[in-house]
Design a protein around this motif. Structure first.
Motif, PDB file in Angstrom:
ATOM      1  N   ASP A   1       0.799  -1.225   0.000  1.00 18.40           N
ATOM      2  CA  ASP A   1       0.000   0.000   0.000  1.00 18.40           C
ATOM      3  C   ASP A   1       0.836   1.282   0.000  1.00 18.40           C
ATOM      4  OD1 ASP A   1      -2.463  -1.263  -0.096  1.00 18.40           O
ATOM      5  OD2 ASP A   1      -2.608  -1.410   2.093  1.00 18.40           O
ATOM      6  N   PHE A   2       2.152   1.147   0.146  1.00 22.91           N
ATOM      7  CA  PHE A   2       2.980   2.346   0.078  1.00 22.91           C
ATOM      8  C   PHE A   2       2.890   2.928  -1.326  1.00 22.91           C
ATOM      9  CE2 PHE A   2       4.909   0.554   3.878  1.00 22.91           C
ATOM     10  CZ  PHE A   2       5.090   1.697   4.647  1.00 22.91           C
ATOM     11  N   LYS A   3       3.060   4.215  -1.423  1.00 23.24           N
ATOM     12  CA  LYS A   3       2.882   4.919  -2.696  1.00 23.24           C
ATOM     13  C   LYS A   3       4.224   5.150  -3.387  1.00 23.24           C
ATOM     14  CE  LYS A   3      -1.297   6.884  -0.816  1.00 23.24           C
ATOM     15  NZ  LYS A   3      -2.014   8.081  -0.380  1.00 23.24           N
ATOM     16  N   TRP A   4       4.977   4.067  -3.529  1.00 30.91           N
ATOM     17  CA  TRP A   4       6.264   4.155  -4.213  1.00 30.91           C
ATOM     18  C   TRP A   4       6.038   4.210  -5.705  1.00 30.91           C
ATOM     19  CZ3 TRP A   4       8.494   5.328  -0.054  1.00 30.91           C
ATOM     20  CH2 TRP A   4       8.547   4.524   1.072  1.00 30.91           C
ATOM     21  N   ARG A   5       6.933   4.806  -6.442  1.00 29.54           N
ATOM     22  CA  ARG A   5       6.823   4.915  -7.899  1.00 29.54           C
ATOM     23  C   ARG A   5       6.855   3.548  -8.584  1.00 29.54           C
ATOM     24  NH1 ARG A   5      11.201   8.943 -10.043  1.00 29.54           N
ATOM     25  NH2 ARG A   5       9.995  10.840  -9.906  1.00 29.54           N
ATOM     26  N   ASP A   6       7.774   2.688  -8.134  1.00 31.84           N
ATOM     27  CA  ASP A   6       7.994   1.404  -8.803  1.00 31.84           C
ATOM     28  C   ASP A   6       7.575   0.210  -7.968  1.00 31.84           C
ATOM     29  OD1 ASP A   6       9.170   2.761 -10.990  1.00 31.84           O
ATOM     30  OD2 ASP A   6      11.083   2.846  -9.923  1.00 31.84           O
ATOM     31  N   GLY A   7       6.730   0.438  -6.981  1.00 27.69           N
ATOM     32  CA  GLY A   7       6.247  -0.670  -6.171  1.00 27.69           C
ATOM     33  C   GLY A   7       7.152  -1.035  -5.015  1.00 27.69           C
ATOM     34  N   GLU A   8       8.335  -0.408  -4.915  1.00 22.77           N
ATOM     35  CA  GLU A   8       9.201  -0.654  -3.775  1.00 22.77           C
ATOM     36  C   GLU A   8       9.911   0.631  -3.384  1.00 22.77           C
ATOM     37  OE1 GLU A   8      12.745  -3.105  -4.326  1.00 22.77           O
ATOM     38  OE2 GLU A   8      12.410  -2.971  -6.458  1.00 22.77           O
ATOM     39  N   SER A   9      10.387   0.651  -2.189  1.00 17.31           N
ATOM     40  CA  SER A   9      11.053   1.839  -1.665  1.00 17.31           C
ATOM     41  C   SER A   9      12.161   2.303  -2.611  1.00 17.31           C
ATOM     42  CB  SER A   9      11.641   1.529  -0.290  1.00 17.31           C
ATOM     43  OG  SER A   9      12.428   2.596   0.163  1.00 17.31           O
ATOM     44  N   PRO A  10      12.217   3.591  -2.911  1.00 16.18           N
ATOM     45  CA  PRO A  10      13.205   4.107  -3.855  1.00 16.18           C
ATOM     46  C   PRO A  10      14.652   3.845  -3.457  1.00 16.18           C
ATOM     47  CG  PRO A  10      11.567   5.786  -3.370  1.00 16.18           C
ATOM     48  CD  PRO A  10      11.308   4.642  -2.445  1.00 16.18           C
ATOM     49  N   GLU A  11      14.926   3.754  -2.169  1.00 16.28           N
ATOM     50  CA  GLU A  11      16.305   3.547  -1.731  1.00 16.28           C
ATOM     51  C   GLU A  11      16.658   2.075  -1.564  1.00 16.28           C
ATOM     52  OE1 GLU A  11      18.398   6.994   0.601  1.00 16.28           O
ATOM     53  OE2 GLU A  11      16.527   6.471   1.622  1.00 16.28           O
ATOM     54  N   ALA A  12      15.740   1.192  -1.860  1.00 12.65           N
ATOM     55  CA  ALA A  12      15.998  -0.238  -1.693  1.00 12.65           C
ATOM     56  C   ALA A  12      16.811  -0.763  -2.869  1.00 12.65           C
ATOM     57  CB  ALA A  12      14.683  -1.001  -1.571  1.00 12.65           C
TER      58      ALA A  12
ATOM     59  N   ALA B   1      24.493   3.039  -5.603  1.00 12.22           N
ATOM     60  CA  ALA B   1      23.934   3.857  -4.519  1.00 12.22           C
ATOM     61  C   ALA B   1      23.416   5.184  -5.065  1.00 12.22           C
ATOM     62  CB  ALA B   1      24.995   4.091  -3.449  1.00 12.22           C
ATOM     63  N   LEU B   2      24.143   5.763  -6.000  1.00  9.41           N
ATOM     64  CA  LEU B   2      23.744   7.036  -6.598  1.00  9.41           C
ATOM     65  C   LEU B   2      22.388   6.916  -7.288  1.00  9.41           C
ATOM     66  CD1 LEU B   2      24.768   9.907  -7.035  1.00  9.41           C
ATOM     67  CD2 LEU B   2      26.035   9.099  -9.008  1.00  9.41           C
ATOM     68  N   GLU B   3      22.186   5.820  -7.990  1.00 11.62           N
ATOM     69  CA  GLU B   3      20.900   5.580  -8.660  1.00 11.62           C
ATOM     70  C   GLU B   3      19.748   5.620  -7.654  1.00 11.62           C
ATOM     71  OE1 GLU B   3      18.582   1.764 -10.659  1.00 11.62           O
ATOM     72  OE2 GLU B   3      20.783   1.734 -10.571  1.00 11.62           O
ATOM     73  N   HIS B   4      19.934   4.992  -6.514  1.00 14.90           N
ATOM     74  CA  HIS B   4      18.851   4.908  -5.534  1.00 14.90           C
ATOM     75  C   HIS B   4      18.692   6.191  -4.725  1.00 14.90           C
ATOM     76  CE1 HIS B   4      17.530   0.875  -6.400  1.00 14.90           C
ATOM     77  NE2 HIS B   4      18.789   0.650  -6.716  1.00 14.90           N
ATOM     78  N   GLU B   5      19.768   6.893  -4.483  1.00 16.41           N
ATOM     79  CA  GLU B   5      19.643   8.190  -3.809  1.00 16.41           C
ATOM     80  C   GLU B   5      18.911   9.176  -4.724  1.00 16.41           C
ATOM     81  OE1 GLU B   5      20.323   8.770  -0.631  1.00 16.41           O
ATOM     82  OE2 GLU B   5      21.185   6.783  -0.326  1.00 16.41           O
ATOM     83  N   ARG B   6      19.148   9.084  -6.021  1.00 19.53           N
ATOM     84  CA  ARG B   6      18.421   9.943  -6.971  1.00 19.53           C
ATOM     85  C   ARG B   6      16.940   9.573  -7.009  1.00 19.53           C
ATOM     86  NH1 ARG B   6      23.230   9.855 -11.418  1.00 19.53           N
ATOM     87  NH2 ARG B   6      24.273  11.741 -10.678  1.00 19.53           N
ATOM     88  N   LYS B   7      16.626   8.288  -6.927  1.00 18.52           N
ATOM     89  CA  LYS B   7      15.222   7.868  -6.889  1.00 18.52           C
ATOM     90  C   LYS B   7      14.535   8.399  -5.634  1.00 18.52           C
ATOM     91  CE  LYS B   7      15.483   3.562  -9.543  1.00 18.52           C
ATOM     92  NZ  LYS B   7      15.294   2.092  -9.472  1.00 18.52           N
ATOM     93  N   ALA B   8      15.237   8.374  -4.513  1.00 18.51           N
ATOM     94  CA  ALA B   8      14.665   8.888  -3.267  1.00 18.51           C
ATOM     95  C   ALA B   8      14.422  10.392  -3.380  1.00 18.51           C
ATOM     96  CB  ALA B   8      15.590   8.583  -2.087  1.00 18.51           C
TER      97      ALA B   8
END
Length: 156
Positions: free
Chosen positions: A81-92, A111-118
């Protein structure tokens, strides 16, 4: 800024934003710790150090966030039910992308990819926020993530 969050997926209240941030920071600190442990097992000390530093930064955010959340009744969200863009936490970080051949540069880029997603997640929340407190806090969280991006870019 991207507008991938639809109105039905907008985060409209401070408790909703805090619940999402708490989940994201918890998962990020745990995942970075797991990845650091994995790299230490494979004697990849330099790669482990990158993940360990990020784990420490996420734990610091998490401590501040837990204090802020202690004064607010947070909604419960099932993982789906979290409102993530891709269905999972951006930093995961996808653990399958981490292997014993991972270079320091590869770890930084991952890591840079996921920090940018966050950062993008929080920017989207700010862009769709109707509440001033949500807007202000989302911008603050995005700025914190940009600090990680700055450090990672300097590592490159």
């Amino acid at each position: 800024m991207s507008t991938n969050l639809q109105n039905k997926d907008a985060i409209n209240t401070l408790p909703e934003l805090l619940a999402h941030a708490l989940a994201m920071e918890t998962e990020a600190s745990e995942r970075y710790g797991e990845l650091a442990d994995q790299m230490e097992t494979h004697r990849k000390a330099a790669v482990a150090a990158i993940f360990r530093r990020l784990e420490k930064a996420e734990k610091e955010h998490l401590g501040d966030l837990k204090e802020r959340c202690s004064k607010v009744k947070l909604p419960h969200f099932a993982p789906w039910d979290f409102k993530w863009r891709d269905g999972e936490s951006p930093e995961a970080i996808d653990i399958t992308k981490v292997h014993y051949h991972l270079s320091v540069r590869g770890a930084v880029l991952l890591a840079l990819e996921h920090e940018r997603k966050a950062t993008a997640f929080y920017a989207d929340v700010a862009q769709t926020a109707a509440d001033g407190e949500v807007l202000t806090l989302a911008l603050h969280f995005a700025d914190e993530e940009r600090q990680h991006i700055g450090w990672l870019e300097a590592c490159l």
